[in-house]
Write a protein that holds these residues in place. Structure first.
Motif: not given
Length: 562
Positions: A456-474
């Motif tokens: 999950l950490v790997r995939e979440a970091n990728i999503a953050m780098d792409k700007g796809e991680f949202r506040q709702g999942e924090l």
């Protein structure tokens, strides 16, 4: 979730607890079921037709899972399933992986064989102690009330010999190593049990247990000592599966530790030798054998039948086998329901030995510059029933793994994410949480649990780098990390403080988190006023004190200790 008030509530796995209440569903409703993974709960069932009904459930844990058979109205609302997996453990007694069901629902009585405090504990010892700590923490995470006892063996053959050689009392000789063990546990984030107990504080309890065995005719005297007659206990060998064929009746062994091939009647109470410490008691002058110590202390604090007994695999015979024989011969009841044993630790593929130069205490490794969090991670990373090959490359990889997780936690805390939610990411977080619980529930499979979080950490970091991680999942991912750390205990960046408490200097010594944050803020202010000389000076000062800075794209700054 909207439901009718018709529901059937039942508890699986509890023999004596069962609650039911059901009415016929109204038309237009569909029968569904889901599991409620909480250690205790009050459940409100709602319906437009009938209002709401509140159901109270007793404490639920492990196999005793609350299961609700409900009638769910057809609505566009999404049913979210959150299921705690059945806890299963490998029981040495049966040789099988079994569902774990405590004797009393929601409560666990657990005993751990602690160290024999004749010297500093080594990393092989702590492989077992970290395993039992992971087990303890996971059971508490699941909502169990735990009564956990760990003994400190402060009298045995080696201690008596070493104390006599040093010309000091047993108490004085062992006190140094007991305090060192406590400090080592704190440094490695091993939680204190509810009861630390010392053998020498329980001589009377041992004598009382031996007297019960005498009354039941399981003992006989010889040359001032008292021995246990193993032939009289018909179940002797049921833990270690030892073959007693051909063992000569009445053959005795006086040493506390011996191999299966040397199985004999063992000493419960040892007559004193010249110059040895001894106690005057109703059964004569002497001192206890090693095995009677744990039987007496475990039953004093936990009752005659324990839920869990843990220890290293080397203790299964003779120590734990003899504990069973003593305890069950005295009480006529099963002594322990689940026996859990951790496998040996190798060092660079070889058995740890002082003669091979590969014998390490925790302090040996800290003196080489390794961090407590990395050592804990390395010892926890391999499932307890698999042999752990400790290597320095592996310890360095553990250091990197801990840093990766801490950097991710810092990124979640420091970065600013766009508003909204990404359903795919939310589902991925939920899957990771489920896989984490599934791994630990499966005989404490720490490798699977760690993989769930690191994927999950790997995939979440990728999503953050792409700007796809949202506040709702924090919040969800931070909750998962919090649960992870309640078990593995490596997220908090406090290695420097721990090492300092043991007397090991550190490059960042003297800088706590607040002081670092203050300097980082000063550097940020200098950058904003374009005072780059001041900014570079602060960065250099932090680097010299072991603090690395990383400037993020959004203008925030993350820091970490080397």
């Amino acid at each position: 979730m909207k439901t009718c008030d018709g529901a059937e509530f039942s508890l699986r796995g509890l023999r004596s607890e069962r609650r039911r209440g059901a009415v016929r569903p109204e038309s237009g409703c569909e029968a569904r079921q889901f599991s409620v993974p909480l250690p205790s709960l009050r459940l409100t069932v709602n319906c437009k037709l009938a209002g709401s009904v509140t159901l109270a459930a007793p404490v639920i844990a492990a196999r005793a899972m609350a299961r609700l058979q409900s009638f769910v109205c057809h609505t566009p609302e999404r049913l979210i399933r959150s299921v705690m997996h059945e806890i299963r453990v490998h029981n040495t007694l049966s040789g099988k992986v079994e569902p774990f069901v405590p004797l009393k629902p929601g409560e666990i009585r657990m005993y751990t064989c602690g160290p024999t405090v004749y010297d500093y504990a080594h990393i092989g010892n702590f492989r077992t102690f970290v395993f039992q700590d992971i087990l303890r923490r996971f059971l508490r995470l699941r909502g169990f009330k735990l009564t956990h006892v760990m003994n400190l063996t402060d009298v045995d053959d080696r201690i008596i010999a070493n104390a006599a050689k040093a010309g000091v009392s047993i108490r004085d000789y062992t006190e140094k190593f007991i305090q060192a063990f406590y400090a080592d546990c704190r440094t490695l984030s091993v939680e204190s049990p509810e009861h630390w107990i010392r053998a020498t504080d329980h001589i009377d309890d041992m004598v009382a247990l031996i007297q019960r065995l005498q009354k039941n005719t399981y003992t006989y005297p010889s040359e001032g000592s008292l021995y246990y007659r193993i032939a009289k206990f018909k179940d002797y060998g049921k833990l270690s599966k030892i073959d007693l064929t051909g063992i000569q009746a009445g053959a005795r062994v006086d040493n506390d530790r011996y191999d299966k091939e040397s199985a004999r009647d063992f000493a419960l109470w040892k007559a004193p030798k010249p110059g040895e410490h001894f106690w005057e008691t109703p059964i004569g002058a002497g001192r206890p054998g090693w095995h009677i110590e744990c039987s007496a202390m475990a039953m004093k604090y936990l009752g005659e039948t324990l839920d869990i007994h843990t220890g290293g695999v080397d203790l299964a015979f003779p120590h734990h086998e003899n504990e069973i024989a003593q305890s069950e011969a005295a009480t006529g009841k099963p002594f322990v329901r689940y026996w859990l044993h951790a496998e040996h630790l190798l060092v660079e593929g070889e058995k740890m030995s002082k003669s091979l130069g590969n014998f390490f205490t925790l302090r040996d490794l800290f003196a080489k510059g390794y961090k407590p969090s990395a050592l804990r991670f390395a010892l926890a990373s391999v499932p307890y029933r698999r042999q752990l090959n400790f290597t320095f490359d592996g310890l360095q990889q553990a250091t990197s793994s801990v840093e990766r997780l801490r950097n991710f936690a810092a990124r979640l805390k420091q970065e600013k994410f766009p508003a909204g939610s990404q359903p795919a990411i939310a589902e991925r977080i939920a899957k990771a949480a489920d896989d984490f619980d599934a791994g630990l529930s499966d005989d404490l499979n720490t490798a699977q649990a760690l993989a769930a979080v690191y994927d999950l950490v790997r995939e979440a970091n990728i999503a953050m780098d792409k700007g796809e991680f949202r506040q709702g999942e924090l919040a969800a991912v931070q909750d998962l990390l919090a649960n992870f750390d309640r078990v593995f205990a490596v997220l908090e960046d406090n290695d420097a403080e721990k090492l300092k408490a043991l007397g090991y200097a550190d490059a960042s010594s003297g800088l706590d988190d607040a002081a670092i944050e203050k300097l980082v803020a000063e550097r940020q202010a200098a950058r904003q006023r374009r005072d780059f000389a001041a900014s570079d000076r602060i960065r250099k000062e932090l680097a010299e004190r072991g603090i690395l800075l990383e400037d993020a794209k959004d203008g925030s700054v993350r820091w970490k200790r080397k």
